[in-house]
Enzyme design. Structure first.
Site, short mmCIF file in Angstrom:
data_model
loop_
_atom_site.label_atom_id
_atom_site.label_comp_id
_atom_site.label_asym_id
_atom_site.label_seq_id
_atom_site.Cartn_x
_atom_site.Cartn_y
_atom_site.Cartn_z
N GLU A 171 -45.07 -3.47 26.36
CA GLU A 171 -45.35 -1.89 26.02
C GLU A 171 -46.24 -1.07 26.86
O GLU A 171 -46.58 -0.22 26.65
CB GLU A 171 -45.63 -1.73 24.62
CG GLU A 171 -44.63 -2.46 23.90
CD GLU A 171 -44.81 -2.06 22.07
OE1 GLU A 171 -45.83 -1.39 21.72
OE2 GLU A 171 -44.05 -2.46 21.36
N HIS A 414 -36.80 -1.87 6.56
CA HIS A 414 -37.79 -2.27 7.55
C HIS A 414 -38.66 -3.57 7.10
O HIS A 414 -39.05 -3.67 5.82
CB HIS A 414 -38.80 -1.11 7.50
CG HIS A 414 -39.82 -1.20 8.58
ND1 HIS A 414 -41.26 -0.70 8.34
CD2 HIS A 414 -39.68 -1.72 9.77
CE1 HIS A 414 -42.05 -1.07 9.34
NE2 HIS A 414 -41.20 -1.77 10.41
N GLU A 416 -41.68 -5.09 8.83
CA GLU A 416 -42.55 -5.45 9.87
C GLU A 416 -43.53 -6.90 9.21
O GLU A 416 -43.60 -7.13 8.15
CB GLU A 416 -44.01 -4.15 9.41
CG GLU A 416 -45.07 -4.71 10.19
CD GLU A 416 -44.51 -4.65 11.93
OE1 GLU A 416 -44.26 -3.78 12.45
OE2 GLU A 416 -44.91 -5.87 12.33
N HIS A 484 -38.39 -4.70 16.89
CA HIS A 484 -39.41 -4.07 17.89
C HIS A 484 -40.18 -5.29 17.87
O HIS A 484 -40.60 -6.11 17.27
CB HIS A 484 -40.00 -2.98 16.98
CG HIS A 484 -39.44 -1.63 17.09
ND1 HIS A 484 -40.11 -0.48 17.26
CD2 HIS A 484 -38.07 -1.40 16.81
CE1 HIS A 484 -39.05 0.56 17.30
NE2 HIS A 484 -37.82 0.04 17.14
N GLU A 503 -36.38 -2.64 20.74
CA GLU A 503 -37.50 -1.78 21.41
C GLU A 503 -38.05 -2.50 22.60
O GLU A 503 -37.53 -2.23 23.73
CB GLU A 503 -38.77 -1.56 20.40
CG GLU A 503 -39.93 -0.52 20.92
CD GLU A 503 -41.23 -0.70 20.17
OE1 GLU A 503 -41.77 0.44 19.96
OE2 GLU A 503 -41.79 -1.73 19.72
N GLU A 509 -43.40 6.23 20.18
CA GLU A 509 -44.42 6.14 19.25
C GLU A 509 -45.89 6.31 20.20
O GLU A 509 -46.66 7.03 19.76
CB GLU A 509 -44.67 4.67 18.54
CG GLU A 509 -44.48 3.55 19.49
CD GLU A 509 -44.69 2.18 18.96
OE1 GLU A 509 -44.55 2.13 17.70
OE2 GLU A 509 -44.67 1.32 19.49
C1 NOJ Z 1 -44.49 -0.67 15.58
C2 NOJ Z 1 -43.18 -0.18 16.01
O1 NOJ Z 1 -42.76 0.06 16.96
C3 NOJ Z 1 -43.01 1.06 15.08
O2 NOJ Z 1 -41.91 1.86 15.11
C4 NOJ Z 1 -43.67 0.83 13.67
O3 NOJ Z 1 -43.62 1.96 12.92
C5 NOJ Z 1 -44.77 0.16 13.62
N1 NOJ Z 1 -44.76 -0.94 14.44
C6 NOJ Z 1 -45.02 -0.52 12.16
O4 NOJ Z 1 -44.26 -1.44 11.79
CA CA Z 2 -43.86 -0.84 19.26
#
Ligand code: NOJ
Ligand code: CA
Length: 700
Positions: A171, A414, A416, A484, A503, A509
């Protein structure tokens, strides 16, 4: 003196190449030479239109502990074969892809140990792919890689578009420099804030690495079909202008556990004297295995909005339901927590998004912050952070699933994981069943923060296996995956087309965080996107974030450039990332996002120069309809758009979304103009683009 040196060089070179194997690309432009040098080390070189691209470079491995499989070889046999066929990607930039190459396979055996290795070279018109095979043999079965010793010796001090070599993130912002300038620029390039970051100490870079030589050759180095193996970074020797493979290690420093009867990923070198051919290359896809699924009818392109950008704008919306950070998944009763009143993923708000999606023709709504655990999510300390089956008290899963279904909209799940991998794998099957039960057909996974098991890296062998495992398990449930922070893609979306976007680079972002440079999206297609589609999440119209109260960020582009990105950044998954209210303020510009297609019959790279500009036209799959996107870096320019991609003898109506006369990404980013013109295959349009501006055209 110079002359003598040159003569010596030639004698050395020609000695190495006596009795060398030669392979030509189908069009004859590329020539690969392969041989063993006097030490019995496998060596190769590559030339394009008689110019050297890769000078004599060594191949091989060092296995643990210190077993040299990079010299002492004899050639046991060689074999040539050719292929010319075509195949149809499930989703893609074109409906049919030609797979045409000449292959040389060299079987090597070490004299003393009798250990064997084979190397496959495939030469396409657009580049070279090569990979190693460890055949089943008597003196080697299970082994550990200490290092792969593949070299890419370059011919000079090329211009590079690079990010720092790193085991955990892709990134970074790109730096454009000569090889010889990298060292002095590395400190600034690498000293940036990232949630997980393990920068390689010596001079190194990530792939896909884009290069341009002084005499105008474009060279791209990456890999294809990365499976059960660590990702490859590249060590850089800035004196010798040489690159060599640097595999991502595991927690104890090993670089891959293999069993004989296996292959490495392909190492890829795409070459052309025209930058457009780099973007048009399908070599990396061709080097991947065909689709692994019989039924792909459930794999569809997705245009989506999301309860997402509001978490980044500084407007106060939160993923977390409560401010109580002492939550423990499985123990805390979330219905007893005091709600914070800023939680974004509440039923009412999500319904508004679903309504907006339905009214404006979007396929889906991403909802982040729907599940238990976000209170404590930046700790990166505990293994159990989230539940992937338990919603917050104010997110009514059943009601929302019904509501979305009635409106013909999908909710994107989602997950995470904050990189807690064992925990995610423990929950995965329940999570997938939960999605099926509630009619979700796509999941955005996330790998923020350092990996648990601790010491593992995002781009190491174990994680590479994890990402493919998730994609395959998801496929069994007919679920598409957008990952991501995962390892950079290597064309595996040919084999697992449900893993339809990633990603794995600096995305939108960052416009709300440390920022993005105006040239970033003119580089990404030449680097990150060489491996596969990116969930870049464009479409920000309200670029000045100070309107939300707490941030000062300003978008790095004009509004029109945001539109153009839907065409220049190929992905079958595209987000309209801004808040619905901003789209309602610019309804006429929003029309382009509503119309733009995601899946294509054909793509035409009209203009391209890495770091400067890109103009692409694409024909919608199955329709007499085209879209054009053109972007520039901080320098305003005039794009020359040649419409000869249109069928001859017919006229079409084109709607042009252009930067306003006084548009400028810094001072006047929201200035745009929309006009209609008639075009045909003979039209040539001179189109002005503002500083970090763009143009988007829809043709019917
Ligand atoms: C990083 C991700 O790239 C983003 O899209 C996401 O909102 C956050 N992490 C939280 O999961
Ligand atoms: Ca990210």
């Amino acid at each position: 003196m110079k002359k003598i040196l040159l003569t010596c060089f030639f004698i050395i070179v020609s000695n190495a190449w006596i009795n060398a194997q030669e392979l030509k690309s189908p069009d004859g432009n590329l020539i690969l030479t392969f041989n063993l040098n006097t030490e019995g080390a496998p060596i190769y070189a590559l030339a394009y239109k008689k110019k050297e691209v890769i000078k004599e470079s060594r191949l091989g491995f060092i296995l643990k502990s210190d077993i040299k499989m990079n010299k002492g070889f004899q050639i046991a046999g060689t074999k040539k074969q050719s292929e010319d066929s075509s195949w149809k990607p499930v989703l893609g930039e074109q409906k049919e892809i030609r797979n045409q190459y000449n292959e040389l396979k060299a079987d090597l055996i070490q004299e003393k140990s009798k250990r064997k290795i084979s190397i496959y070279f495939r030469l396409f018109n657009d580049g070279l792919g090569f990979r190693y095979e460890f055949p089943v043999q008597d003196n080697l079965r299970h082994f550990v890689i200490q290092e792969e010793t593949t070299e890419f010796n370059l011919t000079g001090d090329h211009k590079l578009f690079w990010i720092p070599g790193d085991y955990d993130t892709n990134e970074y912002s790109y730096t454009t420099s000569k090889i010889s300038e990298m060292q002095s620029l590395m400190y600034n390039a690498a000293h940036v804030s990232m949630a997980a970051q393990t920068t390689i100490k010596n001079l190194a870079t990530q792939t896909p690495l884009m290069m341009k030589t002084n005499d105008g050759l474009y060279i791209n180095i990456h890999e294809a079909a990365l499976k059960n193996y660590p990702a490859m970074c590249l060590n850089v020797d800035d004196k010798a202008y040489s690159l060599n493979s640097h595999l991502v290690p595991d927690a104890v420093g090993n670089k891959g556990y293999l069993q004989t009867g296996s292959f490495t990923p392909w190492r890829t070198i795409v070459v052309s004297d025209d930058a457009r051919n780099i973007l048009a290359s399908k070599m990396i896809l061709n080097l991947n295995e065909p689709c692994a699924f019989d039924d792909t009818s459930w794999i569809k392109p997705v245009k989506y909005i999301g309860v997402w950008w509001e978490y980044f704008t500084g407007g106060g919306s939160t993923w977390a339901y409560s401010d109580d950070q002492d939550v423990v998944i499985g123990t805390t009763d979330f219905s007893k927590l005091k709600p914070n009143a800023t939680h974004g993923a509440n039923t009412k708000h999500v319904k508004d998004y679903i309504d907006f999606a339905a009214t404006n023709g979007f396929d889906a709504v991403l909802v982040e912050g729907w599940n238990e655990g976000w209170e404590d999510n930046t700790a990166f300390k505990k293994e159990r952070i989230y539940s992937f089956t338990k919603a917050y008290p104010d997110f009514d899963v059943k009601d929302l699933s019904l509501y979305a279904n009635q409106k013909g909209v999908k909710i994107i799940m989602h997950h995470e994981t904050t990189s807690s991998i064992a925990e995610y794998e423990r929950q995965l099957h329940d999570a997938l069943d939960f999605m099926v039960d509630n009619k979700y057909n796509a999941v955005k996974t996330g790998y923020v923060g350092p990996i648990i098991p601790r010491g593992e890296h995002h781009d190491g062998q174990q994680m590479v296996n994890h990402y493919t495992y998730v994609a395959k398990e998801a496929a069994k449930h007919k679920i598409m995956v957008d990952s991501h922070e995962a390892v950079r893609p290597t064309g595996l979306h040919r084999t697992y087309p449900n893993w339809f976007a990633q990603e794995s680079a600096r995305g939108t972002e960052f416009e709300a965080m440390e920022g993005i440079h105006p040239d970033h999206t003119t580089i990404l297609p030449f680097t990150r996107l060489m491996g596969g589609p990116m969930d870049y999440t464009p479409g920000i119209f309200q670029g000045d974030l100070s309107v939300y109260g707490s941030k000062k960020n300003k978008l790095s582009t004009t509004l029109t450039k945001q539109l153009a990105l839907y065409v220049t950044m190929y992905s079958p998954l595209q987000m309209a990332a801004d808040l619905p209210e901003n789209y309602m303020r610019f309804k006429d510009a929003f029309q382009f996002i509503k119309e733009v297609a995601l899946d294509w019959d054909e793509s035409y790279i009209l203009e391209a120069e890495p770091g400067d500009y890109i103009t692409i036209a694409r024909k919608t799959k199955g329709k007499e309809e085209w879209f054009v996107g053109g972007i520039t870096d901080e320098n305003p320019r005039t794009a020359l758009i040649d419409f000869s991609f249109l069928p001859a003898g017919k006229s079409y109506s084109a709607t042009i979304y252009e930067d306003g006369k006084t548009a400028d990404y810094k001072t006047n980013p929201q200035s745009y103009n929309i006009r209609k013109v008639t075009v045909n295959s003979k039209t040539k349009l001179k189109q002005k683009l503002a500083s970090s501006g763009g143009v988007a055209i829809s043709i019917k």
